[in-house]
Design an enzyme around this catalytic site. Structure first.
Site, PDB file in Angstrom:
ATOM      1  N   GLY A  45      34.104 -22.772   3.697  1.00  0.00           N
ATOM      2  CA  GLY A  45      34.539 -21.389   3.874  1.00  0.00           C
ATOM      3  C   GLY A  45      33.548 -20.445   3.229  1.00  0.00           C
ATOM      4  O   GLY A  45      32.872 -20.799   2.257  1.00  0.00           O
ATOM      5  N   CYS A  95      34.030 -23.151  -4.974  1.00  0.00           N
ATOM      6  CA  CYS A  95      33.495 -21.957  -4.305  1.00  0.00           C
ATOM      7  C   CYS A  95      31.969 -22.014  -4.340  1.00  0.00           C
ATOM      8  O   CYS A  95      31.387 -22.338  -5.385  1.00  0.00           O
ATOM      9  CB  CYS A  95      33.995 -20.715  -5.050  1.00  0.00           C
ATOM     10  N   LEU A  96      31.344 -21.689  -3.230  1.00  0.00           N
ATOM     11  CA  LEU A  96      29.873 -21.708  -3.186  1.00  0.00           C
ATOM     12  C   LEU A  96      29.267 -20.696  -4.154  1.00  0.00           C
ATOM     13  O   LEU A  96      28.102 -20.840  -4.537  1.00  0.00           O
ATOM     14  CB  LEU A  96      29.390 -21.429  -1.760  1.00  0.00           C
ATOM     15  N   HIS A 137      41.846 -17.931  -0.412  1.00  0.00           N
ATOM     16  CA  HIS A 137      40.641 -17.958  -1.254  1.00  0.00           C
ATOM     17  C   HIS A 137      39.597 -16.968  -0.704  1.00  0.00           C
ATOM     18  O   HIS A 137      39.035 -16.164  -1.450  1.00  0.00           O
ATOM     19  CB  HIS A 137      40.072 -19.384  -1.281  1.00  0.00           C
ATOM     20  N   HIS A 141      37.935 -12.956  -1.907  1.00  0.00           N
ATOM     21  CA  HIS A 141      36.538 -12.472  -1.962  1.00  0.00           C
ATOM     22  C   HIS A 141      36.435 -11.044  -1.419  1.00  0.00           C
ATOM     23  O   HIS A 141      35.655 -10.240  -1.913  1.00  0.00           O
ATOM     24  CB  HIS A 141      35.619 -13.366  -1.135  1.00  0.00           C
TER      25      HIS A 141
HETATM   26  C1  Y12 Z   1      40.092 -25.011  -0.373  1.00  0.00           C
HETATM   27  C2  Y12 Z   1      39.629 -24.428  -1.522  1.00  0.00           C
HETATM   28  C3  Y12 Z   1      38.603 -23.521  -1.463  1.00  0.00           C
HETATM   29  C4  Y12 Z   1      38.054 -23.161  -0.254  1.00  0.00           C
HETATM   30  C5  Y12 Z   1      36.961 -22.145  -0.225  1.00  0.00           C
HETATM   31  C6  Y12 Z   1      35.660 -22.660   0.296  1.00  0.00           C
HETATM   32  N1  Y12 Z   1      34.956 -23.395  -0.709  1.00  0.00           N
HETATM   33  C7  Y12 Z   1      33.835 -24.100  -0.438  1.00  0.00           C
HETATM   34  O1  Y12 Z   1      33.444 -24.185   0.711  1.00  0.00           O
HETATM   35  C8  Y12 Z   1      33.133 -24.720  -1.562  1.00  0.00           C
HETATM   36  C9  Y12 Z   1      32.114 -25.541  -1.360  1.00  0.00           C
HETATM   37  C10 Y12 Z   1      31.212 -26.029  -2.401  1.00  0.00           C
HETATM   38  C11 Y12 Z   1      30.146 -26.835  -2.010  1.00  0.00           C
HETATM   39  C12 Y12 Z   1      29.227 -27.282  -2.938  1.00  0.00           C
HETATM   40  O2  Y12 Z   1      28.126 -28.023  -2.560  1.00  0.00           O
HETATM   41  C13 Y12 Z   1      28.227 -29.388  -2.432  1.00  0.00           C
HETATM   42  O3  Y12 Z   1      29.246 -29.968  -2.680  1.00  0.00           O
HETATM   43  C14 Y12 Z   1      27.015 -30.085  -1.944  1.00  0.00           C
HETATM   44  C15 Y12 Z   1      29.335 -26.899  -4.253  1.00  0.00           C
HETATM   45  O4  Y12 Z   1      28.284 -27.281  -5.090  1.00  0.00           O
HETATM   46  C16 Y12 Z   1      28.448 -28.027  -6.199  1.00  0.00           C
HETATM   47  O5  Y12 Z   1      29.518 -28.435  -6.518  1.00  0.00           O
HETATM   48  C17 Y12 Z   1      27.222 -28.266  -6.987  1.00  0.00           C
HETATM   49  C18 Y12 Z   1      30.393 -26.128  -4.665  1.00  0.00           C
HETATM   50  C19 Y12 Z   1      31.337 -25.663  -3.721  1.00  0.00           C
HETATM   51  C20 Y12 Z   1      38.530 -23.741   0.892  1.00  0.00           C
HETATM   52  C21 Y12 Z   1      39.547 -24.658   0.826  1.00  0.00           C
HETATM   53 CO    CO Z   2      34.664 -18.727  -2.625  1.00  0.00          CO
END
Ligand code: Y12
Ligand code: CO
Length: 171
Positions: A45, A95-96, A137, A141
């Site tokens: 997301g 969260c990214l 979430h 933002h």
């Molecule tokens: C449930 C809870 C939160 C959401 C919001 C969207 N969140 C994400 O897409 C988070 C992604 C994310 C990806 C990461 O990178 C990797 O895992 C390779 C990251 O990086 C690290 O942890 C270093 C952190 C977050 C949607 C649904």
């Molecule tokens: Co976020």
């Protein structure tokens, strides 16, 4: 185009996003850039403000049971408004814009949302489970809020300590 994802504590992440007024080529390029950036960053997301565009635009693309992020499951949510919410659910969120930190957050378990698609068509849709969590979430933002602001006082302290330590170590 892959864009830079703003990371906490970048002040732009605190901005309140504005409604999209024109469903035009600019919006379509923004949606494409958001998609490219989200996939490149391995996210599920992303809100436009996370790439420095404070507009009410969110994309969500959950992975299916086989771990695939299929295009047919991509949601493009523009100018969303929550019409109804009920129930409670707790999920370990990430969260990214806060890479490497995950914590439990409490949200409504079921929501009804009005939003527009990329062509300006209005939709009303109900969401449950992970999709309800993701929509809430991402909508946070749009109000300049991050999930870490929903943590308890002690958990927030723990986060700030870990974050400073990580920054000192240059990670
Ligand atoms: C449930 C809870 C939160 C959401 C919001 C969207 N969140 C994400 O897409 C988070 C992604 C994310 C990806 C990461 O990178 C990797 O895992 C390779 C990251 O990086 C690290 O942890 C270093 C952190 C977050 C949607 C649904
Ligand atoms: Co976020």
């Amino acid at each position: 185009m892959i864009r830079e994802v703003l990371v906490y504590p970048n002040k732009l992440l605190r901005e309140t996003s504005k409604d999209v007024m024109h469903f035009d080529a600019y919006l379509h390029t923004l949606l494409q850039d958001m998609f490219d950036t989200m996939v490149h960053s391995e996210g599920i997301g992303l809100a436009a403000v996370q790439i420095g565009e404070p507009l009410n635009v969110v994309i969500i693309n959950l992975v299916d049971d086989e771990g695939c992020q299929k295009n047919e499951n991509l949601y493009e949510i523009i100018n969303p408004v929550i019409l109804e919410k009920d129930g409670v659910t707790i999920y370990q969120e990430g969260c990214l814009s806060v890479p490497g930190y995950y914590d439990e957050v409490e949200r409504a378990a079921h929501i009804k949302v009005a939003y527009f698609d990329r062509e300006g068509n209005r939709h009303e849709e109900e969401f449950t489970d992970l999709m309800a969590i993701a929509v809430q979430h991402e909508m946070d933002h749009l109000k300049g809020r991050l999930f870490i602001e929903k943590l308890s006082y002690l958990k927030r302290k723990k986060f700030e300590k870990e974050w400073k330590k990580k920054q000192k170590a240059g990670k």
